[in-house]
Design a protein around this motif. Structure first.
Motif, PDB file in Angstrom:
ATOM      1  N   UNK A   1     137.392  46.322  80.338  1.00 45.40           N
ATOM      2  CA  UNK A   1     137.248  46.475  81.768  1.00 45.40           C
ATOM      3  C   UNK A   1     137.175  45.062  82.351  1.00 45.40           C
ATOM      4  N   UNK A   2     137.924  44.825  83.398  1.00 42.17           N
ATOM      5  CA  UNK A   2     137.912  43.520  84.056  1.00 42.17           C
ATOM      6  C   UNK A   2     137.547  43.734  85.524  1.00 42.17           C
ATOM      7  N   UNK A   3     136.619  42.942  86.028  1.00 38.78           N
ATOM      8  CA  UNK A   3     136.197  43.047  87.424  1.00 38.78           C
ATOM      9  C   UNK A   3     136.572  41.752  88.138  1.00 38.78           C
TER      10      UNK A   3
ATOM     11  N   UNK B   1     142.539  55.601  81.889  1.00 31.04           N
ATOM     12  CA  UNK B   1     142.002  55.571  83.230  1.00 31.04           C
ATOM     13  C   UNK B   1     140.649  54.929  83.427  1.00 31.04           C
ATOM     14  N   UNK B   2     140.410  54.561  84.662  1.00 32.46           N
ATOM     15  CA  UNK B   2     139.134  54.016  85.070  1.00 32.46           C
ATOM     16  C   UNK B   2     138.850  54.561  86.468  1.00 32.46           C
TER      17      UNK B   2
ATOM     18  N   UNK C   1     128.467  48.500  91.348  1.00 31.61           N
ATOM     19  CA  UNK C   1     129.674  49.261  91.036  1.00 31.61           C
ATOM     20  C   UNK C   1     129.415  50.083  89.777  1.00 31.61           C
ATOM     21  N   UNK C   2     129.670  51.387  89.861  1.00 27.10           N
ATOM     22  CA  UNK C   2     129.540  52.298  88.727  1.00 27.10           C
ATOM     23  C   UNK C   2     130.942  52.584  88.214  1.00 27.10           C
ATOM     24  N   UNK C   3     131.139  52.445  86.910  1.00 26.41           N
ATOM     25  CA  UNK C   3     132.465  52.519  86.301  1.00 26.41           C
ATOM     26  C   UNK C   3     132.442  53.544  85.175  1.00 26.41           C
TER      27      UNK C   3
ATOM     28  N   UNK D   1     133.593  59.528  76.824  1.00 25.79           N
ATOM     29  CA  UNK D   1     133.532  58.956  78.161  1.00 25.79           C
ATOM     30  C   UNK D   1     132.463  57.873  78.139  1.00 25.79           C
ATOM     31  N   UNK D   2     132.791  56.698  78.670  1.00 26.73           N
ATOM     32  CA  UNK D   2     131.837  55.597  78.733  1.00 26.73           C
ATOM     33  C   UNK D   2     131.504  55.281  80.180  1.00 26.73           C
ATOM     34  N   UNK D   3     130.313  54.734  80.362  1.00 27.41           N
ATOM     35  CA  UNK D   3     129.787  54.399  81.689  1.00 27.41           C
ATOM     36  C   UNK D   3     129.271  52.967  81.655  1.00 27.41           C
ATOM     37  N   UNK D   4     129.618  52.197  82.673  1.00 28.79           N
ATOM     38  CA  UNK D   4     129.119  50.833  82.814  1.00 28.79           C
ATOM     39  C   UNK D   4     128.778  50.593  84.275  1.00 28.79           C
TER      40      UNK D   4
END
Length: 145
Positions: A46-48, A78-79, A89-91, A101-104
């Motif tokens: 994941x890149x922000x 998907x993201x 920000x919830x990802x 499913x992952x959550x960050x």
């Protein structure tokens, strides 16, 4: 004027997915998942990226040392992102290989990831998997998949 945001800095993100949110002060953040072999080598992270102003002329990737990496998965689908009233920000994202499913979370006040790769749930099928996230009025995230 459109500003291209890329993970490879070449004005494209082939095969990747992206979502955009704005903080309460209007600063845009783009969350990118660069996962498919078209962007070889895929980094499955994941890149922000943060815009330099409300009307940005450039973007800079944030907290590169702590990018969520879906635990080394080969393919991610998907993201989806949502931003709460504290500008966190919830990802959510899906690991096809492990069917999870992952959550960050990403704190825009510190420009740092807070929760990295927390397992949200396991699934039994990876066929046509889609997910989304929304934040309610109490800043609680809700994920649909």
């Amino acid at each position: 004027m459109a500003i291209n945001v890329t993970s490879t800095n070449n004005n494209s993100i082939l095969g990747g997915t992206r979502a955009v949110v704005r903080t309460s002060s209007g600063i845009p953040y783009v969350v990118i998942l660069n996962d498919l072999p078209l962007t070889f080598p895929p980094d499955n992270k994941i890149q922000t990226w943060k815009g330099n102003a409300v009307t940005p002329t450039s973007f800079t990737e944030q907290d590169t040392a702590n990018r969520p990496d879906v635990n080394g998965a080969v393919e991610v689908e998907g993201v989806s992102v949502a931003i709460d009233s504290s500008d966190v920000i919830h990802i959510v994202y899906y690991d096809v290989d492990n069917m999870r499913v992952y959550y960050s979370t990403f704190n825009t006040a510190t420009d740092a990831y807070v929760v990295i790769d927390e397992l949200a749930l396991s699934t039994t099928s990876a066929t046509n998997f889609h997910l989304s996230i929304a934040i309610d009025s109490n800043d609680k995230p809700h994920v649909a998949y």
